[in-house]
Design an enzyme around this catalytic site. Structure first.
Site, PDB file in Angstrom:
ATOM      1  N   ASP A  56       0.032  -5.923   1.251  1.00  0.00           N
ATOM      2  CA  ASP A  56      -0.564  -4.606   1.400  1.00  0.00           C
ATOM      3  C   ASP A  56      -0.250  -4.058   2.796  1.00  0.00           C
ATOM      4  O   ASP A  56      -0.595  -4.671   3.809  1.00  0.00           O
ATOM      5  CB  ASP A  56      -2.070  -4.746   1.189  1.00  0.00           C
ATOM      6  CG  ASP A  56      -2.775  -3.437   1.382  1.00  0.00           C
ATOM      7  OD1 ASP A  56      -2.387  -2.479   0.705  1.00  0.00           O
ATOM      8  OD2 ASP A  56      -3.676  -3.363   2.225  1.00  0.00           O
ATOM      9  N   THR A  90       2.516   1.739   2.443  1.00  0.00           N
ATOM     10  CA  THR A  90       3.855   1.216   2.725  1.00  0.00           C
ATOM     11  C   THR A  90       4.874   2.350   2.622  1.00  0.00           C
ATOM     12  O   THR A  90       5.690   2.537   3.533  1.00  0.00           O
ATOM     13  CB  THR A  90       4.209   0.105   1.717  1.00  0.00           C
ATOM     14  OG1 THR A  90       3.113  -0.789   1.658  1.00  0.00           O
ATOM     15  CG2 THR A  90       5.454  -0.635   2.125  1.00  0.00           C
TER      16      THR A  90
HETATM   17  P1  ADP Z   1       2.438   1.421  -1.314  1.00  0.00           P
HETATM   18  O1  ADP Z   1       1.683   0.760  -0.191  1.00  0.00           O
HETATM   19  O2  ADP Z   1       3.347   2.477  -0.804  1.00  0.00           O
HETATM   20  O3  ADP Z   1       1.548   1.870  -2.423  1.00  0.00           O
HETATM   21  P2  ADP Z   1       3.358  -0.581  -3.176  1.00  0.00           P
HETATM   22  O4  ADP Z   1       3.858  -1.930  -2.810  1.00  0.00           O
HETATM   23  O5  ADP Z   1       2.051  -0.481  -3.861  1.00  0.00           O
HETATM   24  O6  ADP Z   1       3.394   0.290  -1.864  1.00  0.00           O
HETATM   25  O7  ADP Z   1       4.481   0.110  -4.067  1.00  0.00           O
HETATM   26  C1  ADP Z   1       4.314   1.373  -4.602  1.00  0.00           C
HETATM   27  C2  ADP Z   1       5.591   1.836  -5.260  1.00  0.00           C
HETATM   28  O8  ADP Z   1       5.923   0.978  -6.347  1.00  0.00           O
HETATM   29  C3  ADP Z   1       5.387   3.226  -5.838  1.00  0.00           C
HETATM   30  O9  ADP Z   1       6.522   3.995  -5.566  1.00  0.00           O
HETATM   31  C4  ADP Z   1       5.251   2.940  -7.324  1.00  0.00           C
HETATM   32  O10 ADP Z   1       5.642   4.037  -8.121  1.00  0.00           O
HETATM   33  C5  ADP Z   1       6.175   1.761  -7.492  1.00  0.00           C
HETATM   34  N1  ADP Z   1       5.902   0.975  -8.705  1.00  0.00           N
HETATM   35  C6  ADP Z   1       4.744   0.393  -9.068  1.00  0.00           C
HETATM   36  N2  ADP Z   1       4.892  -0.232 -10.268  1.00  0.00           N
HETATM   37  C7  ADP Z   1       6.160  -0.043 -10.654  1.00  0.00           C
HETATM   38  C8  ADP Z   1       6.921  -0.431 -11.798  1.00  0.00           C
HETATM   39  N3  ADP Z   1       6.397  -1.147 -12.774  1.00  0.00           N
HETATM   40  N4  ADP Z   1       8.221  -0.036 -11.870  1.00  0.00           N
HETATM   41  C9  ADP Z   1       8.769   0.696 -10.872  1.00  0.00           C
HETATM   42  N5  ADP Z   1       8.109   1.078  -9.771  1.00  0.00           N
HETATM   43  C10 ADP Z   1       6.823   0.730  -9.652  1.00  0.00           C
END
Ligand code: ADP
Ligand code: MG
Length: 517
Positions: A56, A90
């Site tokens: 995170d 992120t």
């Molecule tokens: P942040 O801290 O920015 O939320 P995350 O590690 O939670 O970082 O990643 C978020 C990103 O991952 C977003 O762009 C989201 O759309 C993408 N994401 C989440 N699940 C999937 C998936 N199953 N396939 C593709 N992208 C995904």
């Protein structure tokens, strides 16, 4: 000698701009590999050996020692993102890093930093407008997908369906501040439930107390229920048995007076933040009063809110008007341990979620994932707008902003194109973290975005290439993307306007000489 002079001169040519670019890029690199469902975890260790495992972004910054002022400015945006959107920290820092990288290329081409900042602002404003074109209205089915997307990559995936249902149910029924979450290990995640009413993770202090109270009149007390001096350890020196007996009897009658005072207010339930004297507990049990001690402050506040009771700090002042009311207080058993449940409360908005998992460690992780999901779902409900995930919005914006750049004159045009290019860092990182070739993925996605429905094709993290994210159920609130862009463009513009980092001559810390600096 000459080498030393060279080094000094070289140092002097390192401008504030270069420092800011370097710090922003380093911070982005620190968290980039954690982005997306296949993002890696970071193991963070402090001097005392405390270990934090996380992927995170917000947690990484909280736990990382960052001494540079620029780093502080950037982590501030991560915090804002977390506070406003519960997600996207992120992405926000990664975009900022990429914007600074692009800016650095432009400055090498002699584009003035303030021009770049101006161009970034233009691009961000246009991007905010463009997002509206690809916004998807929310419905129940979509909300469940938002919850699941938020929980992707966390260790709850096998049960995300049941947790997503609970999340949508409670987020739809009330506001975030009316929802309390109780964690209980020794169970299955699928046994987690939402309960209308309040759960207090405590039990009665004496087994002879009733386990169920109808028409509960609840005294909420945040001080020890004992004699004042008994709250601390005291030492009494006595010489003869009679004196000891007399001392004990006098204490007992004083304690009974306190207990009676509480009962006389009309209370039949006592919830205490601190400790309850054993004699008082026994007396309560005899009188059929229900009492629990060491109730968490947050629980006491939740009960206060839902039952209309007032938390009192002085038993002398406890009055009937201070009591909360609840139709039914009962102890239910969850995972072999009792828990207090209050239902039929005057304020019906209170909802509790009881999260279950095999161990404390897992239940804590489930709670973190659930809280994030609850946050983003409530935002999606509030704003009524969501977007396809997987980098889809960034690809759409990137393409549209390049077109928009043609209408922008001067050097700012180059900055708008740079901004558009920087946004591709999100799908690119998602691909890379999933073991895919980032360039191939981008090429495939750009192709998909030129034909047919735009704004919904994102990275297919399983098979490679692009995929319809709405069909795949990868959906996130529009606010997460909008705020990430806003913060990243604002902070990069702010950093670009800095031409000097000057160490301030600080006085002593507050208090050392009586002045508040
Ligand atoms: P942040 O801290 O920015 O939320 P995350 O590690 O939670 O970082 O990643 C978020 C990103 O991952 C977003 O762009 C989201 O759309 C993408 N994401 C989440 N699940 C999937 C998936 N199953 N396939 C593709 N992208 C995904
Ligand atoms: Mg996230």
């Amino acid at each position: 000698m000459s080498e030393a002079i060279d080094a000094t001169q070289q140092k002097a040519t390192v401008t504030a701009h270069q420092v800011n670019v370097s710090v922003a890029v380093q911070l982005a690199d620190l968290v980039k590999s954690t982005l997306g469902p296949y993002g890696m975890d970071k193991e963070m260790v402090d001097g005392a050996g405390k270990v934090v495992l996380t992927n995170d972004g917000a947690t990484i910054f909280k736990e990382t020692k960052l001494n540079h002022p620029t780093a502080t400015i950037i982590t501030e945006i991560a915090r804002t993102q977390e506070q406003n959107c519960f997600d996207g920290t992120t992405s926000c820092v990664v975009i900022n890093g990429e914007l600074m990288k692009e800016a650095s290329t432009l400055t090498k081409m002699n584009v003035h930093p303030t021009r770049i900042a101006k161009g970034f602002n233009l691009a961000n404003n246009k991007a905010q407008e463009l997002l509206e074109n690809i916004a998807i209205p929310t419905d129940k089915d979509i909300l469940s997908k938002v919850a699941k997307t938020a929980m992707t990559g966390k260790s709850v995936e096998s049960d995300d369906e049941s947790l997503a249902d609970i999340c949508v149910e409670v987020a739809n029924s009330t506001t975030l501040d009316n929802i309390s979450i109780v964690r209980r290990p020794n169970g299955k995640i699928s046994e987690s439930v939402a309960i209308a009413g309040i759960l207090v993770d405590r039990e009665r202090v004496h087994l002879n107390m009733p386990s169920k109270v109808k028409d509960a009149k609840i005294a909420l007390i945040d001080v020890d229920i004992t004699l004042p001096e008994f709250a601390q350890t005291i030492q009494v020196q006595v010489t003869d048995n009679e004196a000891v007996k007399e001392f004990i009897e006098s204490r007992k009658s004083q304690l009974q007076e306190i207990a009676t005072q509480i009962i006389d207010s009309g209370a039949n339930v006592v919830l205490c933040l601190r400790d309850i004297d054993r004699f008082v507990s026994e007396y309560f049990a005899k009188q059929g009063i229900y009492a629990a001690r060491r109730v968490a402050k947050s629980d006491l506040e939740a009960v206060s809110k839902a039952t209309g009771g007032r938390i009192v700090s002085s038993i002398d002042e406890l009055d009937e008007a201070d009591l909360g009311t609840s139709g039914l207080l009962e102890e239910i058993t969850v995972g072999e341990k009792p828990i207090i449940k209050l239902t039929e409360n005057p304020t019906s908005e209170a909802v509790s979620v009881l999260l279950r998992a095999p161990t404390q460690h897992v239940v804590d992780e489930v709670a973190r994932a659930f809280e994030d999901a609850l946050g983003v779902v409530s935002i999606a409900i509030e704003d009524e707008k969501v977007l396809a995930g997987g980098g889809a919005p960034y690809l759409y914006l990137s393409k549209e902003l390049k077109e928009y750049a043609n209408s922008v004159g001067g050097r700012e045009q180059m900055a708008v194109v740079a901004f558009a290019n920087a946004l591709e860092v999100i799908p690119s990182a998602l691909a890379e973290n999933s073991g895919l070739d980032p360039l191939d993925t981008l090429i495939a996605l750009r192709q998909l975005h030129t034909s047919g429905s735009v704004g919904i094709f994102g990275v297919d993290v399983e098979e490679g290439g692009g995929k319809n994210m709405v069909e795949a159920g990868v959906i996130e609130p529009m606010r997460v993307v909008s705020q990430a862009l806003h913060s990243a463009s604002n902070v990069s513009s702010q950093l670009l306007r800095i031409d000097n980092i000057i160490e301030m001559n600080r006085g002593p810390e507050i208090g050392e000489d009586g002045f508040d600096y």
